[in-house]
Scaffold this motif. Structure first.
Motif, PDB file in Angstrom:
ATOM      1  N   LEU A 298     106.229  98.714  -2.847  1.00  0.00           N
ATOM      2  CA  LEU A 298     106.893  98.147  -4.134  1.00  0.00           C
ATOM      3  C   LEU A 298     106.126  97.323  -4.886  1.00  0.00           C
ATOM      4  N   VAL A 299     105.584  96.975  -6.192  1.00  0.00           N
ATOM      5  CA  VAL A 299     105.586  95.634  -6.837  1.00  0.00           C
ATOM      6  C   VAL A 299     105.310  96.200  -8.358  1.00  0.00           C
ATOM      7  N   ILE A 300     106.629  95.067  -8.605  1.00  0.00           N
ATOM      8  CA  ILE A 300     106.826  95.150 -10.199  1.00  0.00           C
ATOM      9  C   ILE A 300     105.669  94.832 -10.947  1.00  0.00           C
ATOM     10  N   GLU A 301     105.352  94.794 -11.960  1.00  0.00           N
ATOM     11  CA  GLU A 301     104.357  94.567 -12.726  1.00  0.00           C
ATOM     12  C   GLU A 301     105.315  94.269 -14.144  1.00  0.00           C
ATOM     13  N   ASP A 302     104.769  93.584 -15.154  1.00  0.00           N
ATOM     14  CA  ASP A 302     105.000  92.898 -16.751  1.00  0.00           C
ATOM     15  C   ASP A 302     103.868  94.043 -17.450  1.00  0.00           C
ATOM     16  N   VAL A 303     104.822  94.931 -17.791  1.00  0.00           N
ATOM     17  CA  VAL A 303     104.413  95.604 -19.105  1.00  0.00           C
ATOM     18  C   VAL A 303     104.806  94.986 -20.715  1.00  0.00           C
ATOM     19  N   THR A 304     105.358  94.172 -20.874  1.00  0.00           N
ATOM     20  CA  THR A 304     106.247  93.761 -22.588  1.00  0.00           C
ATOM     21  C   THR A 304     105.060  93.845 -23.408  1.00  0.00           C
ATOM     22  N   ASN A 305     103.919  93.487 -23.041  1.00  0.00           N
ATOM     23  CA  ASN A 305     102.649  93.259 -24.217  1.00  0.00           C
ATOM     24  C   ASN A 305     102.391  95.313 -25.061  1.00  0.00           C
ATOM     25  N   LEU A 306     102.590  95.972 -23.920  1.00  0.00           N
ATOM     26  CA  LEU A 306     102.674  96.874 -24.579  1.00  0.00           C
ATOM     27  C   LEU A 306     103.675  97.536 -25.397  1.00  0.00           C
ATOM     28  N   PHE A 307     104.735  97.635 -25.259  1.00  0.00           N
ATOM     29  CA  PHE A 307     106.273  97.483 -25.624  1.00  0.00           C
ATOM     30  C   PHE A 307     106.386  97.140 -26.696  1.00  0.00           C
ATOM     31  N   GLU A 308     105.776  95.644 -27.012  1.00  0.00           N
ATOM     32  CA  GLU A 308     106.134  94.931 -28.167  1.00  0.00           C
ATOM     33  C   GLU A 308     105.544  95.827 -29.842  1.00  0.00           C
ATOM     34  N   PHE A 315     114.364  98.093 -25.310  1.00  0.00           N
ATOM     35  CA  PHE A 315     113.879  97.485 -24.876  1.00  0.00           C
ATOM     36  C   PHE A 315     112.978  96.334 -26.163  1.00  0.00           C
ATOM     37  N   ASN A 316     113.451  96.455 -27.544  1.00  0.00           N
ATOM     38  CA  ASN A 316     113.009  95.494 -28.267  1.00  0.00           C
ATOM     39  C   ASN A 316     113.256  93.926 -28.316  1.00  0.00           C
ATOM     40  N   GLY A 317     112.317  93.545 -28.336  1.00  0.00           N
ATOM     41  CA  GLY A 317     112.890  91.678 -27.812  1.00  0.00           C
ATOM     42  C   GLY A 317     113.386  90.814 -26.669  1.00  0.00           C
ATOM     43  N   LYS A 318     112.494  92.437 -25.311  1.00  0.00           N
ATOM     44  CA  LYS A 318     112.422  92.045 -24.441  1.00  0.00           C
ATOM     45  C   LYS A 318     111.997  91.780 -23.058  1.00  0.00           C
ATOM     46  N   ILE A 319     112.156  91.328 -22.192  1.00  0.00           N
ATOM     47  CA  ILE A 319     111.098  91.776 -21.154  1.00  0.00           C
ATOM     48  C   ILE A 319     110.840  92.470 -20.789  1.00  0.00           C
ATOM     49  N   VAL A 320     110.298  93.437 -19.897  1.00  0.00           N
ATOM     50  CA  VAL A 320     109.619  94.882 -20.177  1.00  0.00           C
ATOM     51  C   VAL A 320     108.542  94.494 -18.710  1.00  0.00           C
ATOM     52  N   ARG A 321     109.358  95.295 -17.475  1.00  0.00           N
ATOM     53  CA  ARG A 321     108.760  95.193 -16.399  1.00  0.00           C
ATOM     54  C   ARG A 321     108.683  96.620 -15.658  1.00  0.00           C
ATOM     55  N   PHE A 393     111.855 101.805 -15.951  1.00  0.00           N
ATOM     56  CA  PHE A 393     111.438 100.538 -16.482  1.00  0.00           C
ATOM     57  C   PHE A 393     112.693  99.571 -16.809  1.00  0.00           C
ATOM     58  N   ILE A 394     112.387  98.105 -16.527  1.00  0.00           N
ATOM     59  CA  ILE A 394     113.926  97.415 -16.693  1.00  0.00           C
ATOM     60  C   ILE A 394     113.710  96.316 -17.927  1.00  0.00           C
ATOM     61  N   ALA A 395     114.014  95.997 -18.760  1.00  0.00           N
ATOM     62  CA  ALA A 395     113.786  95.412 -20.199  1.00  0.00           C
ATOM     63  C   ALA A 395     115.341  94.829 -19.796  1.00  0.00           C
ATOM     64  N   GLU A 396     115.000  93.477 -20.264  1.00  0.00           N
ATOM     65  CA  GLU A 396     116.636  92.289 -20.307  1.00  0.00           C
ATOM     66  C   GLU A 396     115.648  91.283 -20.804  1.00  0.00           C
ATOM     67  N   LYS A 397     116.394  89.965 -20.822  1.00  0.00           N
ATOM     68  CA  LYS A 397     116.272  89.164 -21.310  1.00  0.00           C
ATOM     69  C   LYS A 397     115.346  88.164 -20.008  1.00  0.00           C
ATOM     70  N   PRO A 398     113.982  86.320 -20.734  1.00  0.00           N
ATOM     71  CA  PRO A 398     113.639  85.907 -19.405  1.00  0.00           C
ATOM     72  C   PRO A 398     115.047  85.525 -18.541  1.00  0.00           C
ATOM     73  N   GLY A 399     114.430  85.280 -17.097  1.00  0.00           N
ATOM     74  CA  GLY A 399     115.767  85.263 -16.418  1.00  0.00           C
ATOM     75  C   GLY A 399     116.669  86.179 -15.554  1.00  0.00           C
ATOM     76  N   ILE A 400     117.064  87.111 -16.787  1.00  0.00           N
ATOM     77  CA  ILE A 400     117.721  88.334 -15.717  1.00  0.00           C
ATOM     78  C   ILE A 400     116.861  89.319 -15.320  1.00  0.00           C
TER      79      ILE A 400
END
Length: 585
Positions: A298-308, A315-321, A393-400
């Motif tokens: 399994l591989v994690i992807e960043d989709v923050t750009n879509l949910f912005e 998801f608002n204001g968070k990094i979404v993976r 979907f995992i949504a949290e602050k950077p670093g977390i």
């Protein structure tokens, strides 16, 4: 002839039938069948069945020997009856018909547990009676493997031209990440030695001293908390350093040593070298950790750009993976509810969103109605998700978000048995950041402060510190970090600048690392090294879940030696000799 034995208990075979022999060992089991007594005699090398039936008094004497006593037995080797052959042991076709038994060391106390059956024995009891615990075949085999592995590592390093050098155990205290163990000086009141957390400064001083390739099986001492893969107190590592060497030179040496070691001591598949090089940032994105288990597909992807683009509250204001689970659509609702509970209860997440992709490409799940068609198509394309798959979907602050996504990925792999248990998968994590922002908001070193910054003095002078990489690297196997290493910063000018960026004065370098910093002013060669953990290698090779199973006399998880009762109190006289006193709380 040896007074106690002519053979070990695992040596006699059919060729010895009719021979008068003498064996010595521990009484493993006794079976009294009425007039005939069978006794299993055990030593480090194996087990031999002993038969006592010459007369009633001999049988009665043998029957009264306490288990785990040591005895010497003289007699004649004979074949076992065909129906009593034991194919599970190497001596299973023969037995020793006893003429004489001498008790060498009689057990006079009750056994705290059965030596042959320790499945449900508390670990603290096993550690308190470690001398009994290690009589078990499992611990004994682990210790034999440990001896063979260390001998093999020495042979490998010597074959590659490395010189074994021992470095001091009593040294000075230095800030290297963990707390030091301190030893008060009798001769110099108020001053202390420290046990080395690693031979780090000494091996670099060896490079300055003209040693070209150094190694040792080094004991290291750190006052830190235990983990399943970390022993408190002390541990051992294959410590090595190379002069006039680059990162790739270290990789070439270590990959050969690691590959040869794991192929020799395991039947599992070992991935061929060169091992993959994964930049730190990529590892944190794709796997959520800098210790990725690459057996997990399994591989994690960043989709923050879509949910912005969307107004989805969670998801608002968070990094979404995301984590795409192939054929995840076949999993039951209980599986998804279980993963959500894991995320909330074990990972302290606020929740865990998920979606199934139906055969017609539409979405099903708690947030399906919140995702418009155009974003859905982009999402499926960006995450390489197909009909029949599912997405977490995992949504949290950077670093977390990185750690949380990594834990979710790991747990899915475990619950769905995605990990191949018959392979060792290695990788290098490279390009660690030189600096990071600590919790107190201060810029400081991310890793080893004596690592060489990539780009040298020019990058230190011109780049944003958070964009500077270091020549630091970790070698990881199946999600366990075997070692960290680095190309060392041997240039005093680069060193001063690197420390200055992190807020350190030159005087602090001179005070904390006096010998090393001084030596670098006398013509230091470029050098690099690494130090894989011997205990962790053994833990992987044996498949043990705890590192304590591969150490002869380990401390428990609270850094106590239950066998030797350490740490313990000392006398007032001893304290006075080293100019110390105990402060009353």
């Amino acid at each position: 002839m040896n007074q106690y034995r002519t053979y070990h208990c695992g040596q006699i075979r059919e060729k010895n039938v009719g021979e008068e022999v003498k064996l010595a060992g521990w009484v493993d089991t006794i079976r009294d069948l009425g007039g005939v007594l069978f006794l299993d005699l055990r030593d480090q090398y194996g087990v031999t069945q002993v038969v006592v039936s010459s007369d009633e008094s001999a049988v009665d004497f043998a029957a009264r020997i306490p288990l785990e006593s040591t005895i010497s037995v003289s007699g004649k080797v004979r074949l076992r009856a065909p129906e009593t052959v034991n194919d599970k042991i190497e001596t299973g076709k023969v037995e020793l018909f006893a003429d004489k038994i001498d008790i060498l060391g009689k057990r006079t106390k009750s056994l705290p547990f059965e030596v042959a059956n320790q499945k449900n024995v508390r670990e603290d009891l096993r550690l308190e009676y470690r001398f009994l615990d290690m009589r078990s075949r499992n611990i004994l085999n682990n210790l034999k493997l440990r001896a063979e592995l260390i001998q093999f590592l020495r042979t490998e390093m010597i074959a590659q031209g490395f010189l074994e050098v021992q470095t001091p155990i009593l040294t000075s205290s230095s800030p290297e990440g963990a707390r030091d163990y301190l030893v008060p000086s009798r001769v110099y009141p108020g001053k202390f030695y420290a046990l080395p957390q690693a031979p780090q400064q000494f091996k670099q001083l060896l490079m300055v001293g003209g040693i070209d390739k150094y190694f040792q099986i080094a004991p290291c001492f750190r006052d830190e908390d235990a983990r399943a893969d970390r022993s408190p107190g002390e541990f051992y590592q294959l410590d090595m350093e190379m002069a006039f060497a680059t990162q790739e030179d270290v990789f070439e040496v270590m990959e050969q040593v690691i590959y040869h070691t794991f192929t020799k001591f395991s039947d599992k598949k070992v991935m061929a070298h060169p091992f993959p090089r994964i930049p730190y940032k990529e590892a944190m994105l794709k796997y959520g950790t800098d210790k990725p288990d690459l057996r997990n597909p399994l591989v994690i992807e960043d989709v923050t750009n879509l949910f912005e683009k969307l107004d989805i509250k969670v998801f608002n204001g968070k990094i979404v993976r995301t984590i795409t689970l192939p054929d995840g659509g076949n999993q039951t609702r209980n599986f998804y509810d279980g993963m959500t509970e894991f995320a909330i209860n074990e990972c302290k997440a606020k929740g865990l969103a998920w979606l199934k992709v139906l055969e017609d490409g539409t979405l099903q799940g708690p947030i399906a109605k919140l995702i418009p068609d155009d974003v859905r198509e982009e999402l499926l394309a960006q995450t390489n998700t197909k009909p029949g798959d599912s997405i977490f979907f995992i949504a949290e602050k950077p670093g977390i978000v990185e750690k949380l996504a990594g834990e979710i990925r790991k747990e899915i792999g475990i619950r769905l048995n995605l990990l191949d248990e018959n392979v060792f998968y290695f990788c290098w994590i490279v390009d660690f950041p030189m600096y990071e922002i600590k919790e107190n908001g201060k810029l400081d070193f991310c890793h080893n402060p004596f690592s060489m910054p990539q780009g040298g003095l020019e990058d230190l002078n011109t780049k944003d510190p958070l964009e500077i990489f270091a020549y630091q690297y970790d070698i990881v196997c199946n999600g366990i970090e075997l070692s960290s290493g680095a190309v060392r910063n041997h240039d005093p000018e680069i060193m001063k600048k690197a420390f200055a960026i992190a807020g350190y004065e030159e005087s602090e370098i001179e005070n904390k690392f006096a010998a090393l910093y001084n030596a670098f002013h006398y013509g230091a060669p470029p050098h690099a090294g690494i130090a894989p953990g011997v205990d962790r290698m053994l833990m992987l090779l044996t498949g043990e879940e705890s590192i304590r199973e591969v150490i002869a006399f380990p401390m428990n998880s609270k850094a106590q030696d239950l066998l030797m009762k350490a740490p313990g109190k000392v006398t007032q006289k001893q304290l006075e000799e080293v100019h110390c006193q105990i402060k009353n709380e």
